[in-house]
Design an enzyme around this catalytic site. Structure first.
Site, short mmCIF file in Angstrom:
data_model
loop_
_atom_site.label_atom_id
_atom_site.label_comp_id
_atom_site.label_asym_id
_atom_site.label_seq_id
_atom_site.Cartn_x
_atom_site.Cartn_y
_atom_site.Cartn_z
N ASP A 79 25.99 -24.16 -82.56
CA ASP A 79 24.95 -23.61 -82.66
C ASP A 79 24.25 -24.80 -83.88
OD1 ASP A 79 23.05 -21.41 -82.80
OD2 ASP A 79 23.34 -22.34 -85.40
N TYR A 106 18.39 -29.01 -89.38
CA TYR A 106 19.41 -29.83 -89.39
C TYR A 106 19.71 -31.05 -89.38
CZ TYR A 106 20.56 -24.27 -88.51
OH TYR A 106 20.94 -23.06 -88.29
N LYS A 129 17.15 -24.93 -81.83
CA LYS A 129 16.04 -24.64 -82.47
C LYS A 129 14.92 -25.33 -82.51
CE LYS A 129 19.50 -21.71 -84.92
NZ LYS A 129 20.51 -22.86 -84.96
N HIS A 134 13.07 -20.79 -84.19
CA HIS A 134 14.27 -21.09 -85.04
C HIS A 134 13.34 -19.70 -86.30
CE1 HIS A 134 16.17 -23.17 -87.77
NE2 HIS A 134 17.13 -21.96 -87.72
P1 NAD Z 1 28.48 -18.63 -93.00
O1 NAD Z 1 28.37 -16.66 -93.42
O2 NAD Z 1 29.28 -18.85 -92.10
O3 NAD Z 1 28.83 -19.37 -94.25
C1 NAD Z 1 29.43 -20.69 -94.67
C2 NAD Z 1 30.48 -20.43 -95.84
O4 NAD Z 1 31.34 -19.57 -95.58
C3 NAD Z 1 30.52 -21.95 -96.31
O5 NAD Z 1 30.42 -22.49 -97.45
C4 NAD Z 1 32.88 -22.07 -95.75
O6 NAD Z 1 32.86 -22.98 -96.33
C5 NAD Z 1 32.39 -21.33 -96.15
N1 NAD Z 1 33.72 -20.37 -94.68
C6 NAD Z 1 33.80 -20.46 -94.30
N2 NAD Z 1 35.00 -20.66 -93.32
C7 NAD Z 1 35.68 -19.30 -94.48
C8 NAD Z 1 36.80 -18.88 -94.71
N3 NAD Z 1 37.86 -18.92 -93.67
N4 NAD Z 1 37.83 -18.72 -95.70
C9 NAD Z 1 36.72 -19.05 -96.68
N5 NAD Z 1 35.67 -19.27 -96.45
C10 NAD Z 1 35.24 -19.84 -95.69
O7 NAD Z 1 26.35 -19.65 -93.38
P2 NAD Z 1 26.11 -20.40 -92.50
O8 NAD Z 1 26.78 -21.39 -92.27
O9 NAD Z 1 24.67 -20.61 -93.14
O10 NAD Z 1 25.67 -19.56 -90.78
C11 NAD Z 1 26.64 -19.92 -90.25
C12 NAD Z 1 25.56 -20.44 -89.28
O11 NAD Z 1 25.03 -19.60 -88.39
C13 NAD Z 1 25.24 -22.10 -89.30
O12 NAD Z 1 25.96 -23.15 -89.44
C14 NAD Z 1 23.90 -22.39 -88.40
O13 NAD Z 1 24.19 -22.60 -87.48
C15 NAD Z 1 23.39 -20.38 -88.36
N6 NAD Z 1 22.31 -20.13 -89.15
C16 NAD Z 1 21.27 -19.67 -88.81
C17 NAD Z 1 19.94 -19.93 -89.28
C18 NAD Z 1 18.70 -19.32 -88.90
O14 NAD Z 1 17.51 -18.99 -89.92
N7 NAD Z 1 18.64 -18.87 -87.23
C19 NAD Z 1 20.44 -19.61 -91.18
C20 NAD Z 1 21.47 -19.97 -91.16
C21 NAD Z 1 22.25 -20.05 -91.12
#
Ligand code: NAD
Length: 275
Positions: free
Chosen positions: A45, A50, A75, A108
């Site tokens: 994704d 990004y 997106k 998005h």
């Molecule tokens: P997330 O909830 O996936 O959290 C990521 C955080 O969690 C990172 O700091 C990582 O180090 C930590 N983490 C990951 N695995 C872990 C584990 N096993 N144990 C402990 N900590 C852990 O947050 P995100 O990256 O913002 O969301 C996931 C994806 O969603 C993004 O990468 C993106 O592709 C998407 N996204 C979309 C939008 C949108 O507006 N459509 C907004 C934000 C994110």
């Protein structure tokens, strides 16, 4: 165990677990995505916003995996949306990814004050009908935005990607999705680090009971609710941890205890005011 495939309303399917690359530095994204593919992830994704589409595409092209076994989402950037440059944006994404097609293209943000999301959706339908993208969907849409695009076109988005985690569960929106055949995708499935994963006894207790980490319990909770997730993890240990969620099952009481953590307070961007 294999990652389940979720059926979309357009007869395509999406791997329920993927890998997100929000805030992954473009300079390291190719290596991170290659590591994710090696760990078993088949769904990536990304977003124009990004700035790492080119690196995602490079990783996909570098892999030996057949293209039809990989699922790539990107997106429409808000700036292109604001400018009404929907087709130009699509073409730039495809060129940056350097792929023949995108599996899933999303608006998005609705940016309601800009008043172009219905026009964007009409153009997205053309992209799908022309075969440029297999599936089309939206992100951060609220019920009134979904109502507006469905009323204008009769075309129901395949997915709506929204902030969703144990502290913000989007119950009304999810009920709407279920009623209309829209697959729910959760962004920030682990809460984006905005709350400590082990801070809730319901999560910590389930983790202890199953010999799993709090992150695995939270991701498993999403999976059992039928939500599509793509946690972001640059650390190889977290990448592997997040993939190992198909060898245990939360009991109904454990799911209910996590359901009870909902505060109905979003922690990330607000779809009404992010214009
Ligand atoms: P997330 O909830 O996936 O959290 C990521 C955080 O969690 C990172 O700091 C990582 O180090 C930590 N983490 C990951 N695995 C872990 C584990 N096993 N144990 C402990 N900590 C852990 O947050 P995100 O990256 O913002 O969301 C996931 C994806 O969603 C993004 O990468 C993106 O592709 C998407 N996204 C979309 C939008 C949108 O507006 N459509 C907004 C934000 C994110």
């Amino acid at each position: 165990m294999a990652v389940p495939q979720i059926q979309l309303n357009d007869n395509h399917s999406i791997p329920q677990l993927g890998f997100g690359v929000f805030k992954v530095d473009p300079g390291v994204t190719q290596g991170v995505v290659e590591a994710a593919l090696a760990a078993g992830y088949r769904h990536i994704d990304t977003a124009t916003g990004y700035s790492n589409e080119a690196a995602v595409g490079a990783a996909v092209r570098a892999s030996d995996l057949p293209r039809d076994q990989l699922f790539v989402t990107t997106k429409l950037a808000n700036a292109d949306h604001r400018a009404g440059d929907f087709r130009g944006a699509y073409e730039r994404s495809l060129a940056a990814l350097d792929l023949d097609y995108i599996d899933l293209y999303l608006i998005h943000w609705p940016m309601p004050a800009v008043e172009k999301y219905v026009a964007a959706w009409q153009e997205f339908i053309h992209f799908r009908d022309e075969g440029l993208t297999k599936s089309i969907g939206v992100s951060n849409f609220q019920i009134e935005h979904l109502d507006a695009i469905i009323a204008a076109t009769g075309v129901v988005p395949a997915v709506n990607q929204v902030e969703l985690h144990p502290v913000f569960q989007e119950r009304d929106l999810r009920a709407y999705h279920d009623a209309h055949g829209i697959v729910t995708e959760a962004w920030g499935p682990l809460g984006q680090g905005r709350w400590a994963l082990d801070s809730y006894p319901a999560i910590a207790a389930a983790a202890a009971a199953h010999g799993k980490s709090p992150a695995q319990v939270i991701l498993r909770w999403h999976i059992q609710h039928g939500t599509v997730i793509f946690p972001k993890a640059s650390a190889p240990a977290h990448m592997a941890d997040n993939f190992a969620i198909f060898d245990f099952e939360l009991a109904p009481a454990e799911l209910a205890a996590i359901d009870a953590l909902d505060t109905n307070q979003r922690l990330g961007g607000n779809p009404y005011t992010n214009n």
